[in-house]
Design a protein around this motif. Structure first.
Motif, mmCIF file in Angstrom:
data_model
loop_
_atom_site.group_PDB
_atom_site.id
_atom_site.type_symbol
_atom_site.label_atom_id
_atom_site.label_comp_id
_atom_site.label_asym_id
_atom_site.label_seq_id
_atom_site.Cartn_x
_atom_site.Cartn_y
_atom_site.Cartn_z
ATOM 1 N N ALA A 1 0.848 -1.192 0.000
ATOM 2 C CA ALA A 1 0.000 0.000 0.000
ATOM 3 C C ALA A 1 0.881 1.240 0.000
ATOM 4 O O ALA A 1 1.919 1.281 0.664
ATOM 5 C CB ALA A 1 -0.910 -0.002 1.224
ATOM 6 N N SER A 2 0.476 2.240 -0.741
ATOM 7 C CA SER A 2 1.202 3.507 -0.729
ATOM 8 C C SER A 2 0.847 4.296 0.525
ATOM 9 O O SER A 2 -0.211 4.114 1.123
ATOM 10 C CB SER A 2 0.855 4.320 -1.979
ATOM 11 N N ASN A 3 1.755 5.171 0.917
ATOM 12 C CA ASN A 3 1.557 5.986 2.117
ATOM 13 C C ASN A 3 0.564 7.107 1.825
ATOM 14 O O ASN A 3 0.904 8.106 1.219
ATOM 15 C CB ASN A 3 2.910 6.547 2.556
ATOM 16 N N GLN A 4 -0.666 6.932 2.283
ATOM 17 C CA GLN A 4 -1.720 7.916 2.043
ATOM 18 C C GLN A 4 -1.957 8.827 3.238
ATOM 19 O O GLN A 4 -2.447 9.943 3.080
ATOM 20 C CB GLN A 4 -3.034 7.199 1.706
ATOM 21 N N GLY A 5 -1.676 8.345 4.439
ATOM 22 C CA GLY A 5 -1.919 9.128 5.638
ATOM 23 C C GLY A 5 -0.741 10.011 5.998
ATOM 24 O O GLY A 5 0.249 10.098 5.279
ATOM 25 N N ALA A 6 -0.841 10.659 7.146
ATOM 26 C CA ALA A 6 0.224 11.556 7.588
ATOM 27 C C ALA A 6 1.528 10.806 7.843
ATOM 28 O O ALA A 6 2.608 11.387 7.757
ATOM 29 C CB ALA A 6 -0.211 12.293 8.848
ATOM 30 N N LYS B 1 -5.813 -14.251 4.053
ATOM 31 C CA LYS B 1 -5.071 -13.308 4.889
ATOM 32 C C LYS B 1 -4.217 -12.405 4.010
ATOM 33 O O LYS B 1 -3.473 -12.878 3.153
ATOM 34 C CB LYS B 1 -4.179 -14.053 5.879
ATOM 35 N N VAL B 2 -4.313 -11.097 4.235
ATOM 36 C CA VAL B 2 -3.547 -10.121 3.464
ATOM 37 C C VAL B 2 -2.382 -9.617 4.313
ATOM 38 O O VAL B 2 -2.578 -9.069 5.405
ATOM 39 C CB VAL B 2 -4.425 -8.939 3.029
ATOM 40 N N LYS B 3 -1.174 -9.834 3.828
ATOM 41 C CA LYS B 3 0.025 -9.347 4.499
ATOM 42 C C LYS B 3 0.317 -7.941 3.978
ATOM 43 O O LYS B 3 0.670 -7.760 2.812
ATOM 44 C CB LYS B 3 1.199 -10.282 4.229
ATOM 45 N N LEU B 4 0.176 -6.964 4.858
ATOM 46 C CA LEU B 4 0.265 -5.557 4.477
ATOM 47 C C LEU B 4 1.667 -5.005 4.681
ATOM 48 O O LEU B 4 2.300 -5.236 5.715
ATOM 49 C CB LEU B 4 -0.724 -4.748 5.321
ATOM 50 N N GLU B 5 2.143 -4.266 3.690
ATOM 51 C CA GLU B 5 3.324 -3.416 3.860
ATOM 52 C C GLU B 5 2.998 -2.049 3.291
ATOM 53 O O GLU B 5 2.635 -1.924 2.120
ATOM 54 C CB GLU B 5 4.553 -3.990 3.155
ATOM 55 N N VAL B 6 3.098 -1.018 4.124
ATOM 56 C CA VAL B 6 2.912 0.346 3.645
ATOM 57 C C VAL B 6 4.284 0.876 3.229
ATOM 58 O O VAL B 6 5.218 0.904 4.028
ATOM 59 C CB VAL B 6 2.291 1.245 4.728
ATOM 60 N N VAL B 7 4.397 1.269 1.968
ATOM 61 C CA VAL B 7 5.695 1.664 1.404
ATOM 62 C C VAL B 7 5.728 3.178 1.223
ATOM 63 O O VAL B 7 4.827 3.747 0.597
ATOM 64 C CB VAL B 7 5.942 0.971 0.043
ATOM 65 N N PRO B 8 6.745 3.866 1.745
ATOM 66 C CA PRO B 8 6.852 5.322 1.530
ATOM 67 C C PRO B 8 6.973 5.645 0.046
ATOM 68 O O PRO B 8 7.542 4.868 -0.732
ATOM 69 C CB PRO B 8 8.138 5.696 2.276
ATOM 70 N N TRP B 9 6.478 6.801 -0.337
ATOM 71 C CA TRP B 9 6.558 7.192 -1.743
ATOM 72 C C TRP B 9 8.002 7.309 -2.208
ATOM 73 O O TRP B 9 8.297 7.075 -3.382
ATOM 74 C CB TRP B 9 5.831 8.520 -1.959
#
Length: 438
Positions: free
Chosen positions: A44-49, A72-80
Motif C-alpha cells: 500500500a502507498s503511504n496515504q496518511g500523515a 489473509k492479506v500481508k500488508l506493507e505500507v511503502v513510503p513514496w
C-alpha cells in the motif's frame, strides 16, 4: 504528501527495467496461478500523515476481507520515496507482491514493462464492470487504446489551501484566484518569519505536478503529440521559471523549502508558519496535525486569468492512486477478489473518507460524506479543469529528470544564485538529453 511521489529511480532506471522486463515480473502473458490461495501480499502507498496512520486505517478492512474470504492479506505500507524503485525492481526480479498501489501517473510506464495484469473486459467484469468508474479516473490507468494496467482506487485533485487566521491578520478578504493575486497575497503574508506559500522543492513528483499544470497554462505539454520529449519549448521553460520564481523572484516561498520532500510544508501550514499550500486533498493530514476544519479554507488552484477550465485554464493534474496486480501472482483469484473488495461501494466510502480523497466509483461518490465544501472544490476540479499527465511509457522517467531539474533550480534560488530563462532552458535541455532515444 502522501499522494505526491518522490520518485527518484536511482540505480534502477526505467530504460533498464523495460529492456529486462522479459526476464521476470510475470511477463509471460499468463494470469498467474492459485498455488497459494489463502494469502496475499499487498504493498500500500503511504496515504496518511505517516505509515502508522495507514496501518490503522487499512488493517481493520483487511481483517474484514479475511473474515469474508478466508484470505489473509500481508500488508506493507511503502513510503513514496521508495515505492517506484521497489516496483521497478520487482518487475525485473519477479519478486513482488500480489497486489500493489501505484501512482496513477506511472500507469503507462509500468504497463510497458508487461509485468502487470491487464484489466480487460473479463477482468473488469470480475470486479463489477468498468462502467462503475468515473471517466477521469480511468483516463490515467494506461495508454489509450490498450487494456488498463490498473484499477482506480482513490481520486484526487490539486487545490489551494489557505490559513484563515493568517489571511485575516494580513487583511486579505478572499483567496487568490489568479497567480498575480497569489503573489500579491503572498508578499503581504511573507514577514516576521512567516511565508506566503509552501513548496516541496526536493520532491520530484510534486515538482512535476506543479510545472505540468503551469505548462498547460502556458500552452505546453512537455511531450509532442507522438510522445517525444519536448522539455525546452518556450511554454515549458516559462512554466518552470514561473514556479521557481515564487522563491527566486517573488520571495513568497521560504528558501528552506528547497530541501523539503517529506510533507514539511504541510506541517508549516498547520503551525501557522505558511499561509498557503497547493496540494492534493490535504484535509485529512491537517486534521492529523491537530487543526480544526474551520481553520483552513479550500479554493481552486490559480490560473493566469479568468476561471479554471480546459486547455490553458487547466489548474490541476488528474491525481490519484491505482490498484494493480502482478501477473505472476500465486493467488490470482484472491487478488481479483481483493481488488473487488477494495473498490466496493462500502470500502470506497470508508477509505476515501479516511484519507480525504474522492471515490473513483460513481455510486460511492454520491455518498453525503463527499459533499463537504472542500471535497466539492476537488470534485469540480476533476470534472471541469484537470488534465491527465502524459500517458506515455517514459512518464516516470520524465518525473525523475525534469523533477530533478526543478529541484536543482530551487537549490539555486535558495542559495541566491540567479534563476534566468537561460539557466532554466539549460537545465531542461540536460533533462531532455537523459530521456530514452526513440
Amino acid at each position: 504528501m502522501r499522494r505526491t511521489r518522490a520518485a527518484a529511480v536511482g540505480a534502477v532506471t526505467l530504460s533498464l527495467v523495460l529492456a529486462a522486463a522479459a526476464c521476470g515480473g510475470g511477463t509471460t502473458g499468463t494470469e498467474g496461478s492459485n498455488e497459494r490461495p489463502k494469502t496475499l501480499t499487498y504493498w500500500a502507498s503511504n496515504q496518511g500523515a505517516n505509515l502508522e496512520v495507514d496501518k490503522k486505517v487499512l488493517q481493520p478492512e483487511l481483517d474484514k476481507f479475511e473474515k469474508q474470504t478466508g484470505i489473509k492479506v500481508k500488508l506493507e505500507v511503502v513510503p513514496w520515496s521508495d515505492l517506484l524503485n521497489r516496483i521497478l525492481t520487482a518487475t525485473t526480479s519477479g519478486q513482488g507482491p500480489d497486489v500493489l498501489n501505484i501512482g496513477n501517473t506511472w500507469s503507462a510506464s509500468l504497463q510497458s514493462s508487461g509485468a502487470l495484469l491487464p484489466w480487460d473486459e473479463k477482468n473488469f467484469e470480475a470486479i463489477g464492470g468498468k462502467d462503475r468508474f468515473v471517466e477521469s479516473a480511468l483516463g490515467s490507468t494506461g495508454v489509450q487504446g490498450q487494456d488498463p494496467a490498473a484499477v482506480p482506487l482513490y481520486s484526487m485533485a490539486y487545490a489551494l489551501y489557505y490559513n484563515k487566521k493568517m489571511f485575516a491578520e494580513a487583511g486579505i478578504a478572499k483567496p487568490p484566484a489568479t497567480w498575480e493575486e497569489l503573489v500579491q497575497a503572498g508578499k503581504k503574508l511573507s514577514k516576521d518569519g512567516k511565508w506566503g506559500l509552501g513548496a516541496e522543492g526536493s520532491n520530484l513528483s510534486n515538482n512535476i505536478h506543479q510545472v505540468f499544470v503551469l505548462g498547460k497554462q502556458h500552452g505546453a505539454d512537455f511531450f509532442t503529440p507522438d510522445g517525444k520529449p519536448d522539455f525546452t519549448s518556450d511554454g515549458a521553460v516559462a512554466a518552470v521559471k514561473q514556479y521557481v520564481d515564487l522563491m527566486a523572484k517573488d520571495k513568497i516561498v521560504a528558501p528552506g523549502n528547497a530541501e523539503y520532500a517529506q510533507n514539511q510544508s504541510l506541517g508549516d501550514f498547520a503551525k501557522d508558519k505558511t499561509a498557503m499550500v497547493l496540494w492534493q486533498t490535504a484535509s485529512a493530514t491537517f486534521k492529523t496535525y491537530g487543526m480544526d476544519e474551520d481553520e483552513w479554507g479550500v479554493a481552486p488552484a490559480p490560473v493566469r486569468s479568468g476561471k479554471p477550465g480546459q486547455g490553458t485554464a487547466t489548474n490541476s493534474m488528474v491525481a490519484g492512486i491505482n490498484m494493480a496486480v502482478f501477473k505472476n501472482t500465486k493467488n490470482i483469484d484472491g487478488a481479483k477478489k481483493f481488488v473487488k473488495f477494495m473498490t466496493s461501494d462500502e470500502e470506497q466510502i470508508i477509505l476515501n473518507k479516511a484519507y480525504g480523497s474522492i471515490p473513483p466509483v460513481k455510486s460511492a461518490q454520491q455518498d453525503p460524506a463527499f459533499d463537504s465544501p472542500a471535497l466539492a472544490v476537488l470534485r469540480d476540479t476533476l470534472t471541469t479543469s484537470a488534465a491527465a499527465l502524459p500517458q506515455v511509457p517514459e512518464e516516470s522517467q520524465f518525473e525523475t529528470v525534469v523533477g530533478t531539474a526543478v529541484k536543482e533550480l530551487f537549490a539555486d534560488a535558495a542559495a541566491g544564485r540567479p534563476v534566468t530563462t537561460e539557466s532554466v532552458r539549460a537545465k531542461l535541455d540536460k533533462a531532455q538529453q537523459q530521456m530514452p532515444k526513440k
